[in-house]
Design a protein around this motif. Structure first.
Motif, mmCIF file in Angstrom:
data_model
loop_
_atom_site.group_PDB
_atom_site.id
_atom_site.type_symbol
_atom_site.label_atom_id
_atom_site.label_comp_id
_atom_site.label_asym_id
_atom_site.label_seq_id
_atom_site.Cartn_x
_atom_site.Cartn_y
_atom_site.Cartn_z
ATOM 1 N N ARG A 78 3.350 5.592 -5.579
ATOM 2 C CA ARG A 78 3.772 5.430 -7.058
ATOM 3 C C ARG A 78 2.416 6.453 -7.869
ATOM 4 O O ARG A 78 2.160 7.064 -8.178
ATOM 5 C CB ARG A 78 3.926 4.324 -7.989
ATOM 6 N N LEU A 79 1.096 6.602 -7.545
ATOM 7 C CA LEU A 79 0.696 6.935 -6.963
ATOM 8 C C LEU A 79 0.150 8.589 -7.200
ATOM 9 O O LEU A 79 -0.177 9.515 -8.838
ATOM 10 C CB LEU A 79 -1.240 6.320 -6.851
ATOM 11 N N ALA A 80 1.376 9.251 -6.344
ATOM 12 C CA ALA A 80 1.333 10.217 -6.165
ATOM 13 C C ALA A 80 2.245 10.800 -7.620
ATOM 14 O O ALA A 80 1.461 11.950 -7.945
ATOM 15 C CB ALA A 80 1.428 10.659 -4.898
ATOM 16 N N ARG A 81 2.970 10.283 -7.691
ATOM 17 C CA ARG A 81 3.927 10.437 -8.926
ATOM 18 C C ARG A 81 3.231 10.123 -10.863
ATOM 19 O O ARG A 81 3.647 11.304 -10.999
ATOM 20 C CB ARG A 81 4.710 9.396 -8.545
ATOM 21 N N TYR A 82 2.474 9.865 -10.611
ATOM 22 C CA TYR A 82 2.551 9.071 -11.789
ATOM 23 C C TYR A 82 1.476 10.048 -12.281
ATOM 24 O O TYR A 82 1.339 10.482 -12.523
ATOM 25 C CB TYR A 82 1.857 7.799 -11.849
ATOM 26 N N THR A 107 -8.337 12.787 -9.923
ATOM 27 C CA THR A 107 -7.367 13.964 -8.563
ATOM 28 C C THR A 107 -8.261 13.615 -7.186
ATOM 29 O O THR A 107 -7.665 13.074 -6.377
ATOM 30 C CB THR A 107 -7.532 15.012 -9.304
ATOM 31 N N LYS A 108 -10.075 14.094 -7.211
ATOM 32 C CA LYS A 108 -10.573 13.725 -5.548
ATOM 33 C C LYS A 108 -10.637 12.120 -5.735
ATOM 34 O O LYS A 108 -9.694 11.592 -4.395
ATOM 35 C CB LYS A 108 -12.326 14.079 -6.088
ATOM 36 N N HIS A 109 -10.594 11.508 -6.457
ATOM 37 C CA HIS A 109 -10.365 10.045 -6.036
ATOM 38 C C HIS A 109 -9.045 9.422 -5.671
ATOM 39 O O HIS A 109 -8.590 9.059 -4.665
ATOM 40 C CB HIS A 109 -11.325 9.188 -7.370
ATOM 41 N N PRO A 117 0.571 -1.473 0.103
ATOM 42 C CA PRO A 117 -0.068 0.334 0.144
ATOM 43 C C PRO A 117 1.001 0.779 -0.181
ATOM 44 O O PRO A 117 0.297 2.586 -0.619
ATOM 45 C CB PRO A 117 -0.592 -0.116 1.463
ATOM 46 N N GLN A 118 2.259 1.138 0.486
ATOM 47 C CA GLN A 118 2.227 2.573 1.131
ATOM 48 C C GLN A 118 3.735 2.659 -0.137
ATOM 49 O O GLN A 118 2.848 4.152 -0.978
ATOM 50 C CB GLN A 118 3.982 2.550 1.812
ATOM 51 N N ILE A 150 -5.433 8.096 -1.632
ATOM 52 C CA ILE A 150 -3.938 7.793 -0.804
ATOM 53 C C ILE A 150 -3.939 8.402 0.444
ATOM 54 O O ILE A 150 -3.112 7.717 0.993
ATOM 55 C CB ILE A 150 -2.706 9.267 -1.172
ATOM 56 N N GLY A 151 -5.409 8.917 0.947
ATOM 57 C CA GLY A 151 -5.408 9.368 2.325
ATOM 58 C C GLY A 151 -6.307 8.265 3.459
ATOM 59 O O GLY A 151 -5.937 8.481 4.091
ATOM 60 N N ALA A 152 -6.564 7.228 2.519
ATOM 61 C CA ALA A 152 -7.243 6.555 3.040
ATOM 62 C C ALA A 152 -6.191 5.167 4.409
ATOM 63 O O ALA A 152 -5.475 5.072 4.118
ATOM 64 C CB ALA A 152 -8.331 5.092 2.348
ATOM 65 N N GLU A 153 -7.142 4.795 5.721
ATOM 66 C CA GLU A 153 -6.465 3.945 6.067
ATOM 67 C C GLU A 153 -6.762 3.213 6.203
ATOM 68 O O GLU A 153 -5.938 1.826 6.093
ATOM 69 C CB GLU A 153 -7.270 4.345 7.240
ATOM 70 N N GLN A 154 -7.438 2.556 4.505
ATOM 71 C CA GLN A 154 -7.994 1.192 4.726
ATOM 72 C C GLN A 154 -7.500 1.377 2.768
ATOM 73 O O GLN A 154 -8.420 1.157 2.652
ATOM 74 C CB GLN A 154 -8.874 0.480 4.499
ATOM 75 N N ILE A 155 -6.513 1.443 2.209
ATOM 76 C CA ILE A 155 -6.251 2.197 0.964
ATOM 77 C C ILE A 155 -6.262 1.204 0.243
ATOM 78 O O ILE A 155 -7.315 1.494 -0.600
ATOM 79 C CB ILE A 155 -4.484 2.464 0.815
ATOM 80 N N ARG A 156 -6.282 -0.508 0.728
ATOM 81 C CA ARG A 156 -6.786 -1.933 -0.372
ATOM 82 C C ARG A 156 -8.536 -1.664 -0.820
ATOM 83 O O ARG A 156 -8.317 -1.532 -1.630
ATOM 84 C CB ARG A 156 -5.727 -2.589 0.267
#
Length: 186
Positions: free
Chosen positions: A76-80, A132-134, A70-71, A139-145
């Motif tokens: 990667r999602l932030a960068r891409y 972007t919102k999603h 998840p990290q 990215i900020g979710a506690e349960q990212i998966r």
């Protein structure tokens, strides 16, 4: 003005706007002497957008299938995602402000196509905002998966509309440049 060919509802540009594509079919583009330079650079930008969205989809699927940490996914999602949105906005701005007006003047019979592509950019802006919102939410979710399933649906919807737009843009613009060459534009 009513949008007769909205991005979300069309399968292709109208045939009347694809007349040069018949003279300059995709399979012959690279052999054309006017292919190098602007056309090649511009198509490479489109390839980059397609690769970035594909990488984000692969990462999202990898996260869901527990093949990606998840990290690592978040980084990667932030960068891409940031690169994708920033570069796509910049690309669209240059097209709207410079290339579309020049190309429309060069081929007046198909100038209507540039109005359609310009409206596509406005429609894509809404999809990019949703993306972007999603992305920020996942990215900020506690349960990212768990949050990534909804994000993947958003990403696939964006990819579908982006692909429609990129294909239509290529079908309209590349034949004009191949016909006139860079020096003959405007």
């Amino acid at each position: 003005m009513t949008d007769l060919y909205p991005l979300e509802a069309r399968d292709a540009l109208p045939e009347a706007l694809r007349v040069l594509l018949a003279e300059y079919p995709r399979e012959a583009w690279q052999a054309n002497p006017n292919f190098s330079g602007l056309v090649q650079f511009w198509l490479e930008r489109h390839v980059m957008f397609r690769r970035l969205i594909a990488a984000m989809q692969t990462d999202s699927e990898g996260l869901i299938e527990r093949k990606l940490d998840p990290q690592d996914f978040a980084r990667r999602l932030a960068r891409y995602g940031s690169t994708f949105v920033t570069e796509l906005h910049g690309h669209h701005h240059i097209e709207d402000a410079h290339y579309f007006p020049v190309l429309a003047r060069t081929e007046p019979p198909i100038a209507r196509g540039f109005e359609i592509l310009d409206r596509d950019h406005q429609a894509l802006d809404l999809h990019l905002d949703d993306f972007t919102k999603h992305a920020n939410r996942v990215i900020g979710a506690e349960q990212i998966r768990e949050a990534s399933g909804s994000f993947l649906k958003t990403l696939k919807r964006l990819e579908h509309f982006l692909e429609r737009h990129l294909t239509d843009e290529e079908d309209l613009i590349v034949p004009i440049i191949l016909k006139h060459g860079e020096a003959g534009l405007g």
